[in-house]
Design an enzyme around this catalytic site. Structure first.
Site, PDB file in Angstrom:
ATOM      1  N   TRP A 107     -45.927  23.846 107.839  1.00 20.37           N
ATOM      2  CA  TRP A 107     -47.124  24.007 106.998  1.00 20.37           C
ATOM      3  C   TRP A 107     -48.349  23.378 107.626  1.00 20.37           C
ATOM      4  O   TRP A 107     -49.456  23.887 107.482  1.00 20.37           O
ATOM      5  CB  TRP A 107     -46.887  23.504 105.578  1.00 20.37           C
ATOM      6  CG  TRP A 107     -45.879  24.354 104.880  1.00 20.37           C
ATOM      7  CD1 TRP A 107     -44.665  23.955 104.407  1.00 20.37           C
ATOM      8  CD2 TRP A 107     -45.957  25.768 104.621  1.00 20.37           C
ATOM      9  NE1 TRP A 107     -43.996  25.029 103.868  1.00 20.37           N
ATOM     10  CE2 TRP A 107     -44.759  26.146 103.987  1.00 20.37           C
ATOM     11  CE3 TRP A 107     -46.921  26.744 104.872  1.00 20.37           C
ATOM     12  CZ2 TRP A 107     -44.496  27.465 103.585  1.00 20.37           C
ATOM     13  CZ3 TRP A 107     -46.672  28.058 104.478  1.00 20.37           C
ATOM     14  CH2 TRP A 107     -45.473  28.402 103.847  1.00 20.37           C
TER      15      TRP A 107
ATOM     16  N   ASP B  85     -52.469  18.718 101.544  1.00 22.37           N
ATOM     17  CA  ASP B  85     -51.695  19.847 101.039  1.00 22.37           C
ATOM     18  C   ASP B  85     -50.555  19.283 100.191  1.00 22.37           C
ATOM     19  O   ASP B  85     -49.582  18.763 100.717  1.00 22.37           O
ATOM     20  CB  ASP B  85     -51.148  20.656 102.230  1.00 22.37           C
ATOM     21  CG  ASP B  85     -50.297  21.840 101.795  1.00 22.37           C
ATOM     22  OD1 ASP B  85     -50.058  22.009 100.582  1.00 22.37           O
ATOM     23  OD2 ASP B  85     -49.863  22.611 102.683  1.00 22.37           O
TER      24      ASP B  85
ATOM     25  N   LYS C 193     -44.625  25.881  92.917  1.00 21.62           N
ATOM     26  CA  LYS C 193     -43.556  24.880  93.027  1.00 21.62           C
ATOM     27  C   LYS C 193     -43.564  23.925  91.838  1.00 21.62           C
ATOM     28  O   LYS C 193     -42.611  23.870  91.097  1.00 21.62           O
ATOM     29  CB  LYS C 193     -43.654  24.165  94.357  1.00 21.62           C
ATOM     30  CG  LYS C 193     -43.151  25.063  95.494  1.00 21.62           C
ATOM     31  CD  LYS C 193     -43.759  24.774  96.838  1.00 21.62           C
ATOM     32  CE  LYS C 193     -43.388  25.875  97.817  1.00 21.62           C
ATOM     33  NZ  LYS C 193     -44.317  25.951  98.937  1.00 21.62           N
TER      34      LYS C 193
HETATM   35  C1  LIG Z   1     -45.106  26.616  99.906  1.00 20.13           C
HETATM   36  C2  LIG Z   1     -46.079  25.858 100.703  1.00 20.13           C
HETATM   37  C3  LIG Z   1     -47.244  26.452 101.216  1.00 20.13           C
HETATM   38  C4  LIG Z   1     -47.553  27.927 101.114  1.00 20.13           C
HETATM   39  O1  LIG Z   1     -47.894  28.307  99.885  1.00 20.13           O
HETATM   40  P1  LIG Z   1     -48.414  29.817  99.581  1.00 20.13           P
HETATM   41  O2  LIG Z   1     -48.828  29.689  98.177  1.00 20.13           O
HETATM   42  O3  LIG Z   1     -47.243  30.713  99.812  1.00 20.13           O
HETATM   43  O4  LIG Z   1     -49.521  30.092 100.504  1.00 20.13           O
HETATM   44  C5  LIG Z   1     -48.143  25.641 101.889  1.00 20.13           C
HETATM   45  N1  LIG Z   1     -47.899  24.335 102.063  1.00 20.13           N
HETATM   46  C6  LIG Z   1     -46.780  23.736 101.605  1.00 20.13           C
HETATM   47  C7  LIG Z   1     -46.572  22.277 101.809  1.00 20.13           C
HETATM   48  C8  LIG Z   1     -45.830  24.489 100.920  1.00 20.13           C
HETATM   49  O5  LIG Z   1     -44.710  23.892 100.465  1.00 20.13           O
END
Ligand SMILES: *Cc1c(COP(=O)(O)O)cnc(C)c1O
Length: 359
Positions: free
Chosen positions: A98, A166, A190
Site C-alpha cells: 500500500w 493511510d 474495512k
Molecule cells: C485496502 C487498503 C487500501 C485500498 O483501498 P481501496 O479502497 O481499494 O482503494 C489502501 N490502503 C490500505 C492500507 C488498505 O488496507
C-alpha cells in the site's frame, strides 16, 4: 453456521447494522435515502450526522475538515501529492504494497524520498526512521496498518512536517490522538462500513493555496470542502452504512471498548500461533498488527491441507496475500470474538489430527 469472514476486506458487518439498513430501505411508504435528491434535508442531515460522529469519535479539533469522497483509498494516493503545498520532496515510509502504490502515484507529480523501508526483510517489521531529517520534506506519508504483511505502527514520528496517514485498515480500531495527523484517509470497507466511499480528515493549512484553477475540480480538496462532500452526486449508500457503523461503535461504548476487544482477539490468536506446533508468526513481535494476523507454516502440504480444512469448516478468507503466501486472519472491529475462538478451536483440532495421522 454462517461463514466466518477473515478476508482482508471488505469486512463483515454487524448483524444489527445490516438490519437497520434494510429497515431504512424497505419501508415502501416513504421514499428511502437511496431514492431522493442529495440536496434534500434528509441526505444533508445524514451527511452532517455522520460527520459529527467522526468528529466525536476522533475528538477532532474544530480546524479539521471531514470529507466523504469516492474512489476508495486509492484515489487518495493521487489526490494527496497534487494538493499538499511545497516544492520539496514528499517522504514515504515503505512498509509494503500500500505504501508502494502511494509512492508510484506521487512520483508522477512530484519528487519522492523514501525515508525508511522494511523491504529487506519482506516487510515483516516497521522501520525506524530516527536518523532521517524530516524537516526538509513537504510531508511524510505512512501506512498505519499494513494489511498485507501484518505490521502496525504503535508509535508515530514526532515532527513538524505534516503527517499523512493511510488508516484504511485500522481506522477507529484504537485510541490515537487523531489531531496529531495533518491528513488521515481510509476507504470505508474495512472498519467504516461497506465499499464505495472513503473518509478524509485534513487540516486545510497543508493545502496549496490559490490553485483552484490549476487542479481538476474532482481532485481538489478545497472544492470538496466548499461543497461539503457534495460537489457531485455523493455515494449515499456508503455514507449511510458508515453512519450506521459509527453509531454501532458508539453503542458498543466507543473506541475504548472496541480497542480492548481488538486487543483480546489478536492476543488470543497470536498466543495460539505461538503455542501450536504447526504454525509460526514471521512478524516482528513488537510490530504485530491487531487487525491482520499473518502467520505461516514450514510445510507446503500443511498449508494446502489447512486451507482445505478451513474451507470445510466455514472459515473463509484465511489465505495470505498472493505476494506473501501463508495465512492471514483479518480481525476488523466487527469480527466477533466467537469467530476468533472458533478459528483457534479449529487450529487446535487440525494440530491434533496431524499428530494422529502424521504428515
Ligand atoms: C485496502 C487498503 C487500501 C485500498 O483501498 P481501496 O479502497 O481499494 O482503494 C489502501 N490502503 C490500505 C492500507 C488498505 O488496507
Amino acid at each position: 453456521m454462517k461463514e466466518c469472514n477473515f478476508y482482508a476486506g471488505p469486512s463483515i458487518l454487524d448483524n444489527g447494522i445490516v438490519s437497520k439498513a434494510i429497515k431504512q430501505i424497505s419501508n415502501r411508504e416513504n421514499l428511502s435515502v437511496l431514492e431522493i435528491s442529495h440536496r434534500s434535508d434528509k441526505i444533508v442531515s445524514l451527511f452532517e450526522d455522520t460527520k459529527s460522529m467522526v468528529r466525536d469519535l476522533m475528538n477532532l479539533d474544530k480546524t479539521k475538515e471531514v470529507l466523504f469522497l469516492h474512489g476508495g483509498a486509492s484515489l487518495q494516493f493521487a489526490m494527496i501529492p497534487l494538493n499538499i503545498k511545497g516544492n520539496g520532496d514528499a517522504g514515504f515510509i515503505d512498509t509494503g504494497i500500500w505504501s508502494k502504490k502511494a509512492i508510484i502515484e506521487a512520483k508522477k507529480v512530484r519528487n519522492v524520498s523514501i525515508v525508511g523501508s522494511s523491504r529487506d526483510d519482506l516487510y515483516n517489521y516497521i522501520p525506524k526512521i530516527e536518523d532521517y531529517d524530516l524537516s526538509a520534506l513537504d510531508y511524510l506519508h505512512l501506512t498505519s496498518n499494513n494489511t498485507i504483511y501484518g505490521t502496525q505502527f504503535f508509535e508515530f514520528p514526532k515532527c513538524e512536517t505534516p503527517l499523512v496517514v493511510d488508516m484504511s485498515s485500522d481506522v477507529l480500531s484504537r485510541k490515537l490522538n487523531f489531531n496529531d495527523f495533518d491528513l488521515i484517509f481510509a476507504g470505508f470497507q474495512k472498519n467504516l462500513g461497506t465499499t464505495g466511499g472513503s473518509l478524509v480528515v485534513l487540516d486545510k493549512s497543508i493545502l496549496k493555496e490559490g490553485n483552484e484553477d490549476e487542479l481538476l475540480s474532482m481532485l481538489d480538496y478545497k472544492v470538496h470542502i466548499k461543497a461539503k462532500s457534495m460537489f457531485n452526486t455523493p455515494s449515499v449508500f456508503s455514507v449511510l452504512m458508515c453512519n450506521l457503523t459509527l453509531k454501532w461503535i458508539m453503542e458498543q461504548g466507543g473506541i475504548d471498548v472496541i480497542e480492548e476487544r481488538n486487543q483480546v482477539k489478536a492476543e488470543m490468536l497470536y498466543n495460539e500461533i505461538e503455542r501450536n506446533g504447526l504454525f509460526y508468526s514471521y512478524v516482528n513481535k513488537r510490530d504485530r498488527s491487531l487487525m491482520n494476523v499473518c502467520f505461516d507454516t514450514d510445510n507446503e502440504k500443511i498449508e494446502a491441507d489447512f486451507l482445505a480444512f478451513c474451507n470445510e469448516q466455514n472459515i473463509i478468507g484465511i489465505k495470505g496475500h498472493r505476494s506473501r503466501g501463508g495465512f492471514r486472519a483479518s480481525l476488523y472491529n466487527s469480527m466477533p470474538l466467537e469467530s476468533v475462538e472458533y478459528l483457534i478451536d479449529r487450529m487446535k483440532l487440525f494440530e491434533k489430527r496431524y499428530a494422529r495421522k502424521g504428515i
